[in-house]
Motif scaffolding. Structure first.
Motif, PDB file in Angstrom:
ATOM      1  N   ARG A   1      63.510  59.586  59.698  1.00 43.41           N
ATOM      2  CA  ARG A   1      65.132  59.132  59.491  1.00 43.41           C
ATOM      3  C   ARG A   1      65.275  58.242  60.249  1.00 43.41           C
ATOM      4  NH1 ARG A   1      67.924  63.774  57.488  1.00 43.41           N
ATOM      5  NH2 ARG A   1      66.369  65.646  58.011  1.00 43.41           N
ATOM      6  N   MET A   2      65.336  58.154  61.742  1.00 37.35           N
ATOM      7  CA  MET A   2      66.612  57.061  62.308  1.00 37.35           C
ATOM      8  C   MET A   2      65.623  55.924  62.307  1.00 37.35           C
ATOM      9  SD  MET A   2      68.320  59.824  64.011  1.00 37.35           S
ATOM     10  CE  MET A   2      69.271  58.976  65.423  1.00 37.35           C
ATOM     11  N   LYS A   3      64.805  55.997  62.063  1.00 32.53           N
ATOM     12  CA  LYS A   3      64.101  54.533  62.631  1.00 32.53           C
ATOM     13  C   LYS A   3      63.992  53.219  61.560  1.00 32.53           C
ATOM     14  CE  LYS A   3      60.982  56.356  65.604  1.00 32.53           C
ATOM     15  NZ  LYS A   3      58.840  56.209  65.938  1.00 32.53           N
ATOM     16  N   SER A   4      63.790  52.106  61.404  1.00 27.34           N
ATOM     17  CA  SER A   4      64.307  51.062  61.288  1.00 27.34           C
ATOM     18  C   SER A   4      63.064  50.840  59.514  1.00 27.34           C
ATOM     19  CB  SER A   4      63.301  49.969  61.713  1.00 27.34           C
ATOM     20  OG  SER A   4      62.656  48.764  61.482  1.00 27.34           O
ATOM     21  N   VAL A   5      64.361  50.616  58.117  1.00 24.58           N
ATOM     22  CA  VAL A   5      63.501  49.829  56.506  1.00 24.58           C
ATOM     23  C   VAL A   5      62.292  49.081  57.613  1.00 24.58           C
ATOM     24  CG1 VAL A   5      64.330  47.463  56.697  1.00 24.58           C
ATOM     25  CG2 VAL A   5      64.022  48.619  55.024  1.00 24.58           C
ATOM     26  N   PHE A   6      61.906  48.295  58.751  1.00 24.15           N
ATOM     27  CA  PHE A   6      60.207  47.577  58.625  1.00 24.15           C
ATOM     28  C   PHE A   6      59.658  48.865  58.948  1.00 24.15           C
ATOM     29  CE2 PHE A   6      58.616  45.350  61.764  1.00 24.15           C
ATOM     30  CZ  PHE A   6      57.772  44.941  61.185  1.00 24.15           C
ATOM     31  N   TYR A   7      60.031  49.383  59.958  1.00 28.58           N
ATOM     32  CA  TYR A   7      59.189  50.444  60.248  1.00 28.58           C
ATOM     33  C   TYR A   7      58.495  51.288  58.839  1.00 28.58           C
ATOM     34  CZ  TYR A   7      57.375  55.022  62.421  1.00 28.58           C
ATOM     35  OH  TYR A   7      57.234  56.763  63.051  1.00 28.58           O
ATOM     36  N   VAL A   8      59.564  52.031  58.855  1.00 25.59           N
ATOM     37  CA  VAL A   8      59.231  52.708  56.639  1.00 25.59           C
ATOM     38  C   VAL A   8      58.129  51.341  56.387  1.00 25.59           C
ATOM     39  CG1 VAL A   8      60.034  53.604  55.295  1.00 25.59           C
ATOM     40  CG2 VAL A   8      61.175  53.936  57.248  1.00 25.59           C
ATOM     41  N   ALA A   9      58.650  50.519  55.537  1.00 23.02           N
ATOM     42  CA  ALA A   9      57.348  49.888  55.350  1.00 23.02           C
ATOM     43  C   ALA A   9      56.132  49.831  55.602  1.00 23.02           C
ATOM     44  CB  ALA A   9      58.063  48.504  54.937  1.00 23.02           C
ATOM     45  N   THR A  10      55.949  49.528  57.043  1.00 20.68           N
ATOM     46  CA  THR A  10      54.587  49.016  58.129  1.00 20.68           C
ATOM     47  C   THR A  10      54.098  50.575  58.276  1.00 20.68           C
ATOM     48  OG1 THR A  10      55.952  47.269  59.142  1.00 20.68           O
ATOM     49  CG2 THR A  10      53.479  48.402  59.594  1.00 20.68           C
ATOM     50  N   VAL A  11      54.610  51.390  58.172  1.00 20.76           N
ATOM     51  CA  VAL A  11      53.845  52.737  58.253  1.00 20.76           C
ATOM     52  C   VAL A  11      53.247  52.523  57.131  1.00 20.76           C
ATOM     53  CG1 VAL A  11      53.651  54.932  59.746  1.00 20.76           C
ATOM     54  CG2 VAL A  11      54.932  53.183  60.584  1.00 20.76           C
TER      55      VAL A  11
ATOM     56  N   MET B   1      45.322  49.878  61.470  1.00 19.65           N
ATOM     57  CA  MET B   1      45.525  50.099  63.060  1.00 19.65           C
ATOM     58  C   MET B   1      46.842  48.794  63.896  1.00 19.65           C
ATOM     59  SD  MET B   1      46.409  52.316  65.584  1.00 19.65           S
ATOM     60  CE  MET B   1      45.064  53.758  65.320  1.00 19.65           C
ATOM     61  N   ASP B   2      45.966  47.160  62.980  1.00 18.37           N
ATOM     62  CA  ASP B   2      47.102  46.185  63.812  1.00 18.37           C
ATOM     63  C   ASP B   2      47.716  46.747  63.432  1.00 18.37           C
ATOM     64  OD1 ASP B   2      44.450  46.390  65.008  1.00 18.37           O
ATOM     65  OD2 ASP B   2      43.991  44.481  63.260  1.00 18.37           O
ATOM     66  N   GLU B   3      48.440  47.042  61.641  1.00 15.42           N
ATOM     67  CA  GLU B   3      49.117  46.497  61.206  1.00 15.42           C
ATOM     68  C   GLU B   3      50.422  47.244  61.545  1.00 15.42           C
ATOM     69  OE1 GLU B   3      51.113  45.539  57.901  1.00 15.42           O
ATOM     70  OE2 GLU B   3      49.464  43.255  58.904  1.00 15.42           O
ATOM     71  N   LEU B   4      49.814  49.346  61.504  1.00 13.82           N
ATOM     72  CA  LEU B   4      50.656  50.472  61.952  1.00 13.82           C
ATOM     73  C   LEU B   4      51.381  49.572  64.182  1.00 13.82           C
ATOM     74  CD1 LEU B   4      48.725  53.832  62.444  1.00 13.82           C
ATOM     75  CD2 LEU B   4      51.209  53.020  60.586  1.00 13.82           C
ATOM     76  N   CYS B   5      50.737  48.711  64.638  1.00 11.27           N
ATOM     77  CA  CYS B   5      50.906  48.486  65.597  1.00 11.27           C
ATOM     78  C   CYS B   5      52.022  47.713  65.821  1.00 11.27           C
ATOM     79  CB  CYS B   5      49.517  48.123  66.790  1.00 11.27           C
ATOM     80  SG  CYS B   5      48.655  49.028  67.725  1.00 11.27           S
ATOM     81  N   LYS B   6      52.807  46.502  64.917  1.00  8.72           N
ATOM     82  CA  LYS B   6      53.199  45.376  64.398  1.00  8.72           C
ATOM     83  C   LYS B   6      54.440  46.320  64.380  1.00  8.72           C
ATOM     84  CE  LYS B   6      50.220  42.176  62.496  1.00  8.72           C
ATOM     85  NZ  LYS B   6      49.502  41.188  61.781  1.00  8.72           N
ATOM     86  N   ALA B   7      54.610  47.276  63.476  1.00  8.84           N
ATOM     87  CA  ALA B   7      56.184  48.476  63.987  1.00  8.84           C
ATOM     88  C   ALA B   7      56.250  48.475  65.592  1.00  8.84           C
ATOM     89  CB  ALA B   7      55.893  49.718  63.187  1.00  8.84           C
ATOM     90  N   SER B   8      57.559  49.324  65.249  1.00  8.13           N
ATOM     91  CA  SER B   8      57.749  49.967  66.563  1.00  8.13           C
ATOM     92  C   SER B   8      57.975  50.920  67.158  1.00  8.13           C
ATOM     93  CB  SER B   8      59.557  50.031  67.255  1.00  8.13           C
ATOM     94  OG  SER B   8      59.983  50.105  67.994  1.00  8.13           O
ATOM     95  N   HIS B   9      56.896  50.840  68.233  1.00  8.41           N
ATOM     96  CA  HIS B   9      56.153  52.256  68.607  1.00  8.41           C
ATOM     97  C   HIS B   9      55.934  52.776  70.590  1.00  8.41           C
ATOM     98  CE1 HIS B   9      52.447  49.407  68.810  1.00  8.41           C
ATOM     99  NE2 HIS B   9      52.230  50.150  69.584  1.00  8.41           N
ATOM    100  N   ARG B  10      55.427  53.966  70.383  1.00  6.06           N
ATOM    101  CA  ARG B  10      55.374  54.364  71.904  1.00  6.06           C
ATOM    102  C   ARG B  10      53.718  54.352  71.950  1.00  6.06           C
ATOM    103  NH1 ARG B  10      59.683  57.378  71.281  1.00  6.06           N
ATOM    104  NH2 ARG B  10      61.163  57.090  72.844  1.00  6.06           N
ATOM    105  N   GLU B  11      52.585  53.948  72.590  1.00  4.48           N
ATOM    106  CA  GLU B  11      51.280  54.937  72.617  1.00  4.48           C
ATOM    107  C   GLU B  11      50.969  55.517  72.497  1.00  4.48           C
ATOM    108  OE1 GLU B  11      49.325  54.618  76.867  1.00  4.48           O
ATOM    109  OE2 GLU B  11      51.024  53.914  77.462  1.00  4.48           O
TER     110      GLU B  11
END
Length: 409
Positions: free
Chosen positions: A253-263, A288-298
């Motif tokens: 809920r505290m992530k970006s709108v870009f994160y929400v769309a991508t994931v 998986m490639d798309e998921l990795c385009k959003a901000s993430h940790r390993e």
């Protein structure tokens, strides 16, 4: 086997709309109080009305988090708050505290109750207890293995639902029941103000040697001893479906709108692909490639298949991987001229190679050749946050499509 609901975070009204447009079956959000995410934008009552209407008109359910553990001073305000929202068409309430559940049902007798992961539900006997208390769905503790989930599913009432996190940040403490933030800086994690001290860098100090810091480390990996990798189960959706999970939940809920769309988009494609043809399902690397385009940790699979060990912790850094910048969102498009109205989110410059993606579009690349400001003047650079631009597109686009670009290394 029932197709699971894809449940997306909605930290504010814009994120709710994006989650809906990118394929969520349901969204969860909090009001301005009582929802454990004080740092999120959260919703006023008027915003809730607008968001619920937007979601329901597209067949998407709305779940509201009321999952704090209240202190005495919270009881009267929470009672009044429940009265103020009881006429909203909220599909379910997410709560952890037995008193809060009782309060919700006393004010809204027909409310559907989902037990928050904060309640640490780890066994079928506890699930059965909550069922008798009127709980429709259990949000499982993240410390369960898939075999434990299967056993719970077999031994609880058939009409009780199971919800499980499949993606997002992992708490080092037991399903969010963290005391570190409260103890260290008096910000209560269980009342929405967590400072995430699990991500901080720690050292050892001997009492008689103040100021002399010794690294807390495991071999040569560093000092972030409580810093978990992010949960990611997109490669294991068939096993989760077969375990009887009703709802796949995305944290953030505290992530970006870009994160929400991508994931949301990546999990939507994977779920739909599996249910289109379970016998011939194959995981696609591009998800998986798309998921990795959003901000993430390993990434880690958490407790799902084994008890986490040192490989599930990141001892090197608490930083995120951010290989792409979210640079804009499409507000409108004129197919006759090929120009899109774009709200800028990060700096873009004429000549950039950008990617455009949307709910019904994987993505396409183009050079940013033409860009105009609101006055119609050509511009070479757009450095101002939320600047409105006209951008020439190589292909047709739609509102809610997003623009991104790879960061320079």
């Amino acid at each position: 086997m029932i197709k699971p609901e894809l449940l997306a975070p909605a930290g504010d009204l814009e994120k709710l709309k994006v989650a809906v447009m990118y394929g969520a079956d349901a969204v969860y959000f909090g009001g301005e109080s009582f929802s454990l995410r004080a740092g999120a934008g959260n919703f006023t009552i008027e915003q809730m009305k607008e968001g619920i209407e937007f979601a329901h008109s597209r067949g998407v359910k709305c779940h509201m988090a009321l999952n704090i553990f209240p202190h005495n001073e919270d009881i009267e305000p929470l009672t009044e708050y429940l009265k103020s929202i009881r006429n909203l068409n909220i599909d379910a309430f997410i709560a952890a505290d037995p008193g809060v559940i009782e309060m919700i049902l006393s004010v809204i007798p027909d409310a559907e109750i989902h037990l928050s992961t904060q309640a640490n539900m780890t066994s079928y006997i506890t699930a059965s207890f909550w069922y008798r208390m009127g709980v429709k769905r259990i949000v499982l503790a993240r410390e369960l293995t898939i075999d434990e989930i299967k056993e719970i599913r077999k031994k609880i009432p058939e009409d009780m639902e199971l919800e499980a996190f499949v993606h997002g940040a992992m708490c080092i403490s037991y399903s969010g029941r963290c005391l570190l933030s409260n103890f260290m800086i008096e910000r209560d994690a269980n009342r929405g103000m967590c400072a995430h001290p699990c991500r901080w860098k720690y050292a050892l100090v001997e009492q008689q040697r103040p100021g002399q810091y010794y690294p807390v480390e495991e071999d040569d990996r560093g000092t972030y001893i409580m810093n978990s990798k992010d949960l990611c189960l997109i490669e294991h959706l068939p096993e989760l479906c077969q375990a009887g999970i009703t709802s796949f939940k995305i944290e953030g809920r505290m992530k970006s709108v870009f994160y929400v769309a991508t994931v949301v988009s990546a999990y939507r494609k994977a779920i739909d692909s599996y249910f289109d043809d379970p016998d011939n399902y194959r995981f696609e690397d591009e998800w998986m490639d798309e998921l990795c385009k959003a901000s993430h940790r390993e990434f880690t699979t958490g407790f799902c298949f084994h008890r986490p060990d040192n490989t599930d912790q990141n001892y090197r850094t608490s930083d995120y991987t951010r290989e792409y910048s979210f640079i804009g969102i499409v507000e409108d498009y004129d197919p006759d001229t090929g120009y899109a109205t774009v709200q800028q989110r990060n700096k873009m410059v004429k000549g950039d190679i950008i990617e455009i993606f949307g709910p019904d579009l994987d993505h396409f690349r183009q050079e940013l050749k033409e860009m105009y400001n609101e006055d119609g003047d050509p511009v070479d650079s757009a450095p101002h946050p939320q600047q409105i631009l006209k951008i020439k597109m190589d292909k047709d686009v739609k509102p809610f499509y997003m623009l991104r670009k790879r960061k320079e290394k």
